[in-house]
Design an enzyme around this catalytic site. Structure first.
Site, PDB file in Angstrom:
ATOM      1  CG  ASP A 132      55.197  45.834  33.758  1.00  0.00           C
ATOM      2  OD1 ASP A 132      56.074  46.187  34.571  1.00  0.00           O
ATOM      3  OD2 ASP A 132      54.529  44.794  33.883  1.00  0.00           O
TER       4      ASP A 132
ATOM      5  CD  GLU B 183      54.906  48.070  39.198  1.00  0.00           C
ATOM      6  OE1 GLU B 183      54.055  47.624  39.949  1.00  0.00           O
ATOM      7  OE2 GLU B 183      55.419  47.405  38.287  1.00  0.00           O
TER       8      GLU B 183
ATOM      9  CB  CYS C 142      40.224  43.289  36.459  1.00  0.00           C
ATOM     10  SG  CYS C 142      39.322  43.444  34.909  1.00  0.00           S
TER      11      CYS C 142
ATOM     12  CB  CYS D  12      35.619  45.459  36.193  1.00  0.00           C
ATOM     13  SG  CYS D  12      36.445  44.127  37.095  1.00  0.00           S
TER      14      CYS D  12
ATOM     15  CB  CYS E 250      38.443  39.819  35.290  1.00  0.00           C
ATOM     16  SG  CYS E 250      37.599  40.683  36.626  1.00  0.00           S
TER      17      CYS E 250
ATOM     18  CB  CYS F 103      34.181  42.060  34.731  1.00  0.00           C
ATOM     19  SG  CYS F 103      35.731  42.302  33.846  1.00  0.00           S
TER      20      CYS F 103
ATOM     21  CG  ASP G 190      54.059  40.643  31.215  1.00  0.00           C
ATOM     22  OD1 ASP G 190      54.077  40.564  32.461  1.00  0.00           O
ATOM     23  OD2 ASP G 190      54.676  39.858  30.478  1.00  0.00           O
TER      24      ASP G 190
HETATM   25 ZN   LIG Z   1      37.314  42.660  35.595  1.00  0.00          ZN
END
Ligand SMILES: [Zn+2]
Length: 384
Positions: free
Chosen positions: A187, A271, A324, A327, A343, A345, A352
């Site tokens: 990135d 990207e 995320c 997950c 997150c 999870c 980044d």
């Molecule tokens: Zn997650």
């Protein structure tokens, strides 16, 4: 693989050389414009491009009759101009470029010399910093980097801001690197120019912030100048210079980064470019990052081709920031100011690095480590 490598150096001409160069540039421009006019007439009459050999003959005749003063300049530079124009026309007929245009005085000026390979040792030696050109003699360059190979072509140019440059085109042999079995997601940003899925952050070249602040101020000043005024034009030039400095320092930095990444990885995921975002240019830092992305992609693609690596481009609508990477849950929004987040999870993310991990995931369709999976990937398109 044999590739053409261009090395560009700053050039400090003496007053005599400046005078000769002004003459070379002017005459070369005259030859270009004369040839373009001749060709355009032929194109309009017959719908096809003129033949270079006949143009070259016509030019010789022109020098003998109407324009004897053209002989004050280096004849081989004129031949090169005709060849350049030939390429421009070939690109036009192939639909790759617009119709060639007349050269103007206040644009970048350039002349190209072909170095005679039989006597090249007399005129070029990188170790003793020797470069001699016809009618100019020895030219003083700032040899800011080493050179591989022997230059075949030398281009002398003058940018609109007045600085002179010499570009040496060499043929260099490149050997592919040994194949590796890994893939990486990359990135780009402003604070860190390059961020990888392995959690590595490159930092930024020293001057980036400084220039970004300068640019902001210069643009603010520009917005206050009256449209069409002399001062507005001057300010526009100042803005352009700062832009050039930022791109230069970032480009050099990106070269270090891209070489390292191409060296160490077999598959590189990037990207896709946010062109609309770049055009809007509302958020300065985003625009700069996008320029970096464009340049990084360009460098990655040609270096990958040199060394037998693969570059995969991830669709720019893929939710690389909002997902995320642990997950796969997609967040509703992820404003730019959020630098780190957690997150549901339980995973915590650096914005980044998480994006880089997702770029790798989308790029390789979840099967990082193999170069075959391509599921969510658009085929790489040629960069305009
Ligand atoms: Zn997650």
């Amino acid at each position: 693989m044999i590739i053409q490598c261009a090395y560009k150096f700053r050039f400090y001409p003496t007053p005599t050389q400046k005078r000769q160069l002004a003459l070379e540039f002017g005459h070369a421009r005259y030859v270009w414009n004369w040839a373009l006019e001749t060709r355009t007439k032929a194109y309009q009459a017959q719908g096809e491009s003129s033949n270079t050999i006949s143009l070259s003959r016509q030019l010789t005749a022109l020098k003998k009759t109407q324009c004897p003063w053209l002989s004050e300049a280096t004849a081989s530079c004129h031949t090169q101009k005709l060849r350049d124009q030939d390429t421009a026309f070939r690109n036009f007929f192939a639909g790759r470029a617009k119709y060639p245009r007349f050269k103007k005085r206040h644009h970048t000026q350039s002349v190209r010399y072909q170095l005679d390979q039989r006597h090249v040792a007399k005129n070029f030696n990188a170790e003793s910093k020797l470069l001699k050109l016809p009618k100019l003699g020895r030219v003083k360059l700032r040899w800011s980097r080493g050179i591989e190979g022997i230059p075949k072509m030398v281009t002398v140019s003058q940018a609109p801001a007045g600085r002179y440059f010499v570009s040496l085109t060499c043929e260099v042999e490149i050997l592919p690197l040994p194949v590796r079995r890994n893939a990486i997601g990359v990135d780009v940003g402003v604070k860190d120019v390059v961020i990888t899925s392995e959690g590595w952050k490159s930092g930024a070249p020293k001057y980036t912030y400084h220039y970004a602040r300068q640019l902001k101020m210069a643009q603010r000043r520009l917005s206050k100048k009256k449209k069409g005024s002399q001062r507005r034009r001057q300010q526009q030039q100042r803005v352009a210079r700062i832009h050039a400095r930022i791109t230069d320092s970032r480009r050099d930095f990106l070269h270090q980064q891209s070489s390292k990444i191409v060296n160490e990885n077999q598959v590189i995921c990037l990207e896709d470019l946010n062109i609309q975002g770049m055009l809007r240019n509302r958020r300065l830092s985003k625009a700069i990052a996008d320029c970096g992305l464009y340049e990084l992609r360009r460098q990655m693609e040609y270096k990958a081709a040199w060394y037998g690596r693969e570059v995969l481009i991830v669709d720019r609508w893929a939710p690389t920031s909002k997902t995320c990477s642990a997950c796969g849950a997609v967040q509703e929004s992820m404003p730019l100011k959020v630098r780190a987040w957690a997150c549901e999870c339980g995973a915590t993310h650096d914005r980044d690095i998480n994006a880089a991990k997702n770029i790798l995931f989308f790029g390789t369709a979840g099967s990082a480590g193999t170069s075959k999976a391509r599921g969510a990937v658009k085929p790489p398109r040629a960069v305009a």
